[in-house]
Design a protein around this motif. Structure first.
Motif, PDB file in Angstrom:
ATOM      1  N   GLY A 110       0.773  -1.241  -0.051  1.00  0.00           N
ATOM      2  CA  GLY A 110      -0.103  -0.012   0.063  1.00  0.00           C
ATOM      3  C   GLY A 110       0.797   1.267   0.014  1.00  0.00           C
ATOM      4  O   GLY A 110       1.948   1.292   0.491  1.00  0.00           O
ATOM      5  N   MET A 164       0.807   5.252   0.809  1.00  0.00           N
ATOM      6  CA  MET A 164       0.035   6.432   1.143  1.00  0.00           C
ATOM      7  C   MET A 164       1.016   7.694   0.776  1.00  0.00           C
ATOM      8  O   MET A 164       2.023   7.728   0.957  1.00  0.00           O
ATOM      9  CB  MET A 164       0.044   6.330   2.653  1.00  0.00           C
ATOM     10  N   SER A 176      -7.243   4.572  -7.148  1.00  0.00           N
ATOM     11  CA  SER A 176      -6.754   4.306  -5.919  1.00  0.00           C
ATOM     12  C   SER A 176      -8.009   3.698  -5.115  1.00  0.00           C
ATOM     13  O   SER A 176      -8.877   4.141  -5.257  1.00  0.00           O
ATOM     14  CB  SER A 176      -6.304   5.807  -5.239  1.00  0.00           C
ATOM     15  N   LEU A 177      -7.448   3.561  -3.638  1.00  0.00           N
ATOM     16  CA  LEU A 177      -8.474   2.994  -3.074  1.00  0.00           C
ATOM     17  C   LEU A 177      -9.297   4.368  -2.490  1.00  0.00           C
ATOM     18  O   LEU A 177     -10.452   4.228  -2.127  1.00  0.00           O
ATOM     19  CB  LEU A 177      -8.008   2.172  -1.713  1.00  0.00           C
ATOM     20  N   SER A 178      -8.454   5.442  -2.254  1.00  0.00           N
ATOM     21  CA  SER A 178      -9.321   6.661  -1.665  1.00  0.00           C
ATOM     22  C   SER A 178     -10.418   7.102  -2.872  1.00  0.00           C
ATOM     23  O   SER A 178     -11.140   7.422  -2.286  1.00  0.00           O
ATOM     24  CB  SER A 178      -8.298   7.850  -1.402  1.00  0.00           C
ATOM     25  N   THR A 231     -13.905  -2.010   1.828  1.00  0.00           N
ATOM     26  CA  THR A 231     -13.109  -2.847   2.741  1.00  0.00           C
ATOM     27  C   THR A 231     -13.418  -4.491   2.393  1.00  0.00           C
ATOM     28  O   THR A 231     -12.655  -5.223   2.252  1.00  0.00           O
ATOM     29  CB  THR A 231     -13.534  -2.734   4.076  1.00  0.00           C
ATOM     30  N   SER A 268      -1.504  -1.099  -3.975  1.00  0.00           N
ATOM     31  CA  SER A 268      -2.625  -0.074  -3.923  1.00  0.00           C
ATOM     32  C   SER A 268      -2.251   1.410  -3.465  1.00  0.00           C
ATOM     33  O   SER A 268      -1.648   1.489  -2.691  1.00  0.00           O
ATOM     34  CB  SER A 268      -3.750  -0.589  -2.722  1.00  0.00           C
ATOM     35  N   MET A 303      -3.160   5.059  -1.820  1.00  0.00           N
ATOM     36  CA  MET A 303      -4.182   5.899  -0.903  1.00  0.00           C
ATOM     37  C   MET A 303      -3.707   7.265  -0.871  1.00  0.00           C
ATOM     38  O   MET A 303      -2.638   7.654  -0.249  1.00  0.00           O
ATOM     39  CB  MET A 303      -4.045   5.244   0.296  1.00  0.00           C
ATOM     40  N   GLU A 319      -3.602  10.662   0.742  1.00  0.00           N
ATOM     41  CA  GLU A 319      -4.219  11.238   1.980  1.00  0.00           C
ATOM     42  C   GLU A 319      -4.582  12.663   1.884  1.00  0.00           C
ATOM     43  O   GLU A 319      -3.966  13.437   1.116  1.00  0.00           O
ATOM     44  CB  GLU A 319      -2.776  11.353   2.921  1.00  0.00           C
ATOM     45  N   LEU A 367     -10.714   5.246   6.860  1.00  0.00           N
ATOM     46  CA  LEU A 367     -10.345   4.962   5.534  1.00  0.00           C
ATOM     47  C   LEU A 367      -8.719   4.492   5.358  1.00  0.00           C
ATOM     48  O   LEU A 367      -8.430   3.815   4.773  1.00  0.00           O
ATOM     49  CB  LEU A 367     -10.420   6.349   4.647  1.00  0.00           C
ATOM     50  N   ASN A 368      -7.882   5.062   6.300  1.00  0.00           N
ATOM     51  CA  ASN A 368      -6.532   4.852   6.340  1.00  0.00           C
ATOM     52  C   ASN A 368      -6.219   3.459   6.666  1.00  0.00           C
ATOM     53  O   ASN A 368      -5.470   2.894   6.178  1.00  0.00           O
ATOM     54  CB  ASN A 368      -5.814   5.719   7.302  1.00  0.00           C
ATOM     55  N   ILE A 424      -5.628   0.675   3.890  1.00  0.00           N
ATOM     56  CA  ILE A 424      -4.603   0.482   3.323  1.00  0.00           C
ATOM     57  C   ILE A 424      -3.453  -0.456   4.172  1.00  0.00           C
ATOM     58  O   ILE A 424      -2.702  -1.272   3.735  1.00  0.00           O
ATOM     59  CB  ILE A 424      -3.679   1.904   3.101  1.00  0.00           C
TER      60      ILE A 424
END
Lengths: 242, 193
Positions: free
Chosen positions: B24, B26, B130-132, B144, B163, B165, B167, B175-176, B179
């Motif tokens: 992951g 970030m 992205s996941l976000s 999730t 992945s 994320m 920020e 949310l964090n 990851i």
């Protein structure tokens, strides 16, 4: 105890849920609202069968043949050669009714018997192993009582089972209603029920697939997401539950 | 400065994804462009591996315009989750277009379908960008669940995943946590290089 002979649908995800396939000779009700994928499921079932050497017939009563073939041409599984070679036969039931001189709106007991005989004769003469009627709902509207509907489906199913023909009957239901038929009879005479529904997620509709019943088989009853794509036709994926 | 940052990112990405099954990353939004550039340049240099790049942040056409070298590469396939929902109806044999980013089951299926065509001996990598952004279109709970399913399915098929994320200030801490389902986390900071 001898193992039951199975009709492999050729849709890998569906065969997995079934534990290999549908018991040969079964009558399976494919239930869903408009756009749920009933016709596509039936056509893919027939085409996959034809590719395995099993001849099939698709009887339509809801859609003219030219529209049906035009819609199917977008799918990579659809092979025109199978139609031309007679491995998959597409027949408009309304034309048969007209040729038999039947009242196209309402069938008497004699009309229903005549139609049943024609369906059986076609299946027998072509040595059909897979058959689909799209839709049994539209056909049942023409039958005038619940007894006639019960009798028609029972006799049709029994005759086709005797020919080792596995049959899909599509059943039209309103959207978001967990019911299997318009007349409340079809599901009791059928050996299997496949329910095609949808769920709404953020305004988008996700197609779902659920195997409700399959006589003679221990099968999964989980609800799956159903994806229809031009490349692969019908595919299933685990439905996210959140 | 930018080139040094991108080179540094490529090196870190390279080390992380060859060791760990799922990584992951970030990163602050200001570094997003640099990171995607680093990632895509890294992919371009790894022609012997098979890559699937899932874009939920930028349409495929936009990515190709930005990184022209990608269009001719056969070892990278794209899955675009946003063009169709935005009314863009282009087609491209190198890209699978998902109708909507809410159709997570479809996305999961297409990822596996693309990798089915890759032989067993080839290293397989998945980029989720992205996941976000996925959480913008879906509830966190379902993203999730999707990510758990995806992690299990990719691990079972020996597919490495990366992945992203992005920020933002004030972003839900839940949310964090998403990851952290990965084996390894890279945090991009100014002191990163």
């Amino acid at each position: 105890m001898p193992e039951e002979e199975l009709c492999v649908t050729g849709m890998a995800d569906l065969d997995n849920l079934l534990g290999g396939g549908i018991p040969v000779g079964s009558t399976v009700l494919v239930v869903g609202s408009s756009g749920s994928g009933k016709t596509t499921l039936c056509m893919q079932y027939l085409v996959n069968g034809a590719q395995q050497g099993e001849r099939g017939v698709f009887f339509t009563i809801t859609e003219p043949l030219f529209k049906l073939t035009k819609n199917m041409e977008g799918f990579s599984f659809y092979d025109k050669k199978l139609i031309e070679s007679g491995m998959v036969n597409l027949i408009d039931l309304r034309i048969i009714s007209e040729r038999l001189g039947l009242d196209t709106e309402k069938y008497s007991v004699e009309d229903a018997a005549a139609l049943l005989d024609v369906l059986k004769d076609i299946a027998d003469e072509l040595n059909v192993k897979r058959l689909a009627i799209d839709s049994i709902t539209a056909l049942c509207y023409r039958l005038q009582s619940k007894e006639m509907i019960r009798d028609f489906i029972f006799k049709l199913g029994s005759s086709l089972a005797a020919m080792n023909c596995t049959t899909f009957l599509t059943s039209e239901v309103p959207p978001r209603k967990f019911q299997y038929s318009q007349h409340g009879i079809e599901e009791f005479i059928s050996d299997g029920i496949i329910f095609l529904g949808d769920i709404e997620r953020k305004g988008d509709l996700i197609r779902t697939f659920q195997l409700i019943k399959m006589r003679g088989m221990a099968h999964s009853r989980t609800k799956s997401a159903m994806i229809i794509s031009s490349n692969n036709g019908i595919e299933l994926a685990p439905l996210l539950k959140s | 400065m930018v080139n040094t940052l991108i080179d540094g990112l490529k090196e870190r990405i390279s080390k992380a994804i060859t060791i760990n099954q799922s990584v992951g990353i970030m990163l602050p939004s200001k570094n997003y462009s640099d990171l995607t550039q680093a990632l895509l340049e890294y992919i371009c240099s790894r022609t012997e591996d098979a890559w699937v790049y899932v874009t939920i942040t930028k349409p495929y056409d936009n990515l190709i315009k930005q990184f022209g070298d990608l269009s001719g590469l056969e070892n990278i396939k794209f899955i675009d989750c946003i063009s169709r929902a935005a009314g863009i109806s282009n087609t491209n044999p190198n890209c699978v277009f998902i109708e909507s980013p809410t159709m997570l089951e479809n996305l999961g299926l297409e990822i596996i379908n693309v990798f089915k065509n890759v032989d067993d001996d080839t290293n397989k990598y998945l980029i989720l960008d992205s996941l976000s952004t996925l959480v913008i279109y879906n509830d966190l709970e379902i993203v999730t669940e999707f990510f758990y399913h995806l992690a299990n399915r990719t691990r079972a098929r020996n597919i490495h995943s990366v992945s992203l994320m992005i920020e933002e200030e004030g972003v839900d801490s839940q949310l964090n946590k998403l990851i952290y389902l990965n084996d390894k986390i890279l945090k991009v900071r100014d002191s990163f290089i």
